[in-house]
Design a protein around this motif. Structure first.
Motif, short mmCIF file in Angstrom:
data_model
loop_
_atom_site.label_atom_id
_atom_site.label_comp_id
_atom_site.label_asym_id
_atom_site.label_seq_id
_atom_site.Cartn_x
_atom_site.Cartn_y
_atom_site.Cartn_z
N ILE A 261 1.06 -1.25 -0.14
CA ILE A 261 0.01 0.10 -0.02
C ILE A 261 0.98 1.26 -0.04
O ILE A 261 0.49 2.31 -0.69
N GLY A 262 2.02 1.29 0.80
CA GLY A 262 2.84 2.32 0.89
C GLY A 262 3.54 2.42 -0.52
O GLY A 262 3.66 3.73 -0.65
N LYS A 263 3.91 1.45 -1.00
CA LYS A 263 4.56 1.62 -2.41
C LYS A 263 3.74 2.17 -3.42
O LYS A 263 4.05 3.07 -4.15
N ASN A 264 2.33 1.65 -3.37
CA ASN A 264 1.42 2.25 -4.48
C ASN A 264 1.33 3.64 -4.14
O ASN A 264 0.88 4.41 -5.09
N ARG A 265 1.27 4.28 -3.04
CA ARG A 265 1.07 5.52 -2.46
C ARG A 265 2.41 6.38 -2.38
O ARG A 265 2.19 7.41 -2.17
N GLY A 266 3.38 5.97 -2.98
CA GLY A 266 4.68 6.61 -3.03
C GLY A 266 5.22 7.00 -1.57
O GLY A 266 5.96 7.98 -1.52
N CYS A 267 5.09 6.01 -0.68
CA CYS A 267 5.82 6.44 0.71
C CYS A 267 6.96 5.88 0.59
O CYS A 267 7.27 4.89 1.36
N ILE A 268 7.93 6.53 -0.15
CA ILE A 268 9.24 5.72 -0.34
C ILE A 268 10.34 6.77 0.18
O ILE A 268 10.34 7.91 0.01
N MET A 269 11.46 5.91 0.85
CA MET A 269 12.34 6.76 1.48
C MET A 269 13.53 6.68 0.35
O MET A 269 13.62 5.83 -0.43
N SER A 270 14.56 7.63 0.57
CA SER A 270 15.77 7.57 -0.09
C SER A 270 16.28 6.17 -0.14
O SER A 270 16.22 5.44 0.96
N GLY A 271 16.95 5.59 -1.25
CA GLY A 271 17.31 4.25 -1.43
C GLY A 271 16.25 3.02 -1.87
O GLY A 271 16.55 2.07 -1.67
N GLY A 272 14.99 3.74 -1.94
CA GLY A 272 13.97 2.87 -2.47
C GLY A 272 13.23 2.32 -1.20
O GLY A 272 12.19 1.40 -1.55
N ARG A 273 13.55 2.40 0.01
CA ARG A 273 12.74 1.60 0.84
C ARG A 273 11.39 2.16 1.28
O ARG A 273 11.42 3.55 1.08
N ILE A 274 10.54 1.42 1.50
CA ILE A 274 9.38 1.84 1.82
C ILE A 274 9.31 2.54 3.34
O ILE A 274 9.61 1.89 4.14
N ASP A 275 8.52 3.69 3.50
CA ASP A 275 8.52 4.39 4.65
C ASP A 275 7.35 3.70 5.53
O ASP A 275 5.95 4.14 5.25
#
Length: 301
Positions: A261-275
Motif C-alpha cells: 500500500i505504501g509503495k502504491n502511494r509513493g511512501c518511499i524513502m531515499s534508497g527505495g525503502r518503503i517508509d
C-alpha cells in the motif's frame, strides 16, 4: 501489546479532573430529565463510558450514534435494533451534515411526553424538558451541540477545573440542554478496545505504536472489507490471496500487503525503502476521514 503497556494506558487516562468530572455529572443529573449518550457509530461499544449505565440508571436515556456517515449502513441498522431491544431509543446522526438531528429532538419529546402530560394534568405546564449530553472525547460532542442548538460558535468545551455558572442552551420551545463539559473516559477493558479507540482517533495513537495500529487495522480490513481496501489502494484481489497464502507467519504476509500500500502511494524513502511510518499514518488518516468508504469496526451480533 503486553500488560505493562495496558496498565500505563490506564494511568495516562485518569488525570484528577476525570474524577472531578464524574462527581460534577452526578451532581448535575439531579437537574436533568433525560440523558443523551453520544457514541461513535463505528465503535458503539468501545466508545461507551464504563460508568454511564450506573450513573444514569434512574434517568430516561437516548443513544445517539454519531458519525453514522462513516459507518457501514447495514451495521448502523443492526446497532439501532440492538439498542432498541435493550429498551433504549437510538438515533443515527451525522453532526457535520445535520442528518438525524431532528429525529433526536423528536425522540426526546416522545420519551418525555407521558411525564409532561401527567404534569399538565396537575396544572404544571410550560416546564422545559432538561437534557444533558454525555460522551467520551472525540465522539463529536461540540459539533452535535452546535447542530442541535443551531449555534454557529464552537465555544462548547470548557477547560477542566474551571467552574462557571450553569448555562442552559435552548434547543426549541420544549427542550433545553445543560451545557457542561460532560466528558467521560472510554474503558480500556482489553487491547481490542484500545485498538478500536486508536483506529477512530478517539485516543491518541501515541499510546500504542502507530505501525502496530495500522497493521491491526489492515488485518481487520482484509478480513472484513477486502474489496474496499483493494479499490482504495489499487491492490489486485488475486495478489492479496496469494500473499496471504504464503508459507510464512500471518503477520509477515499482512505486513507485506501494508508495505505494498505504501509503495502504491509513493511512501518511499531515499534508497527505495518503503517508509512504514508514513504508510501507517496514511492508512489511519484515510480510514478516519472516511476515504476507504463506510466501515464499522464493531459488528453487532
Amino acid at each position: 501489546m503486553d500488560n505493562k503497556g495496558q496498565n500505563s494506558t490506564n494511568i495516562n487516562w485518569y488525570p484528577g479532573h476525570m474524577a472531578k468530572t464524574k462527581k460534577q455529572i452526578i451532581q448535575d443529573l439531579k437537574l436533568i430529565d433525560i440523558v443523551i449518550e453520544l457514541l461513535d457509530a463505528r465503535i458503539p461499544i468501545s466508545s461507551q463510558n464504563p460508568n454511564i449505565a450506573e450513573i444514569t440508571k434512574n434517568k430516561k436515556k437516548i443513544v445517539v450514534l454519531n458519525k453514522c456517515d462513516l459507518a457501514d449502513d447495514k451495521q448502523n441498522k443492526q446497532w439501532i435494533e440492538y439498542f432498541n431491544k435493550k429498551g433504549i431509543p437510538a438515533v443515527l446522526t451525522d453532526s457535520n451534515s445535520g442528518r438525524g438531528i431532528d429525529e433526536c429532538i423528536r425522540q426526546i419529546e416522545k420519551i418525555m411526553q407521558v411525564e409532561l402530560d401527567s404534569q399538565a394534568e396537575k396544572g404544571r405546564t410550560g416546564r422545559k424538558i432538561r437534557a444533558m449530553i454525555l460522551g467520551i472525547p472525540n465522539v463529536g460532542k461540540s459539533s452535535f451541540i452546535n447542530r442541535i442548538s443551531k449555534r454557529t460558535t464552537a465555544g462548547v468545551g470548557n477547560r477542566p477545573g474551571v467552574t462557571k455558572q450553569k448555562q442552559w442552551i435552548r434547543i426549541n420551545e420544549k427542550i433545553e440542554l445543560l451545557d457542561t463539559p460532560g466528558v467521560l473516559w472510554p474503558k480500556f477493558e482489553s487491547e481490542e478496545v484500545a485498538l478500536n479507540l486508536c483506529f477512530t482517533g478517539t485516543i491518541k495513537e501515541e499510546i500504542l505504536d502507530k505501525v502496530e495500529i495500522a497493521y491491526q487495522l489492515t488485518k481487520f480490513l482484509l478480513e472484513n472489507y477486502k474489496t474496499k481496501l483493494c479499490e482504495r489502494y489499487k491492490l489486485d484481489e488475486k495478489y492479496i490471496e496469494e500473499t496471504l497464502q504464503q508459507d510464512q507467519p500471518e503477520n509477515s504476509n499482512i505486513y507485506e500487503i501494508m508495505l505494498q500500500i505504501g509503495k502504491n502511494r509513493g511512501c518511499i524513502m531515499s534508497g527505495g525503502r518503503i517508509d512504514e511510518e508514513k504508510t501507517a499514518r496514511l492508512i489511519l488518516d484515510e480510514f478516519k476521514n472516511g476515504k476507504l468508504g463506510k466501515i464499522t469496526i464493531e459488528m453487532s451480533h
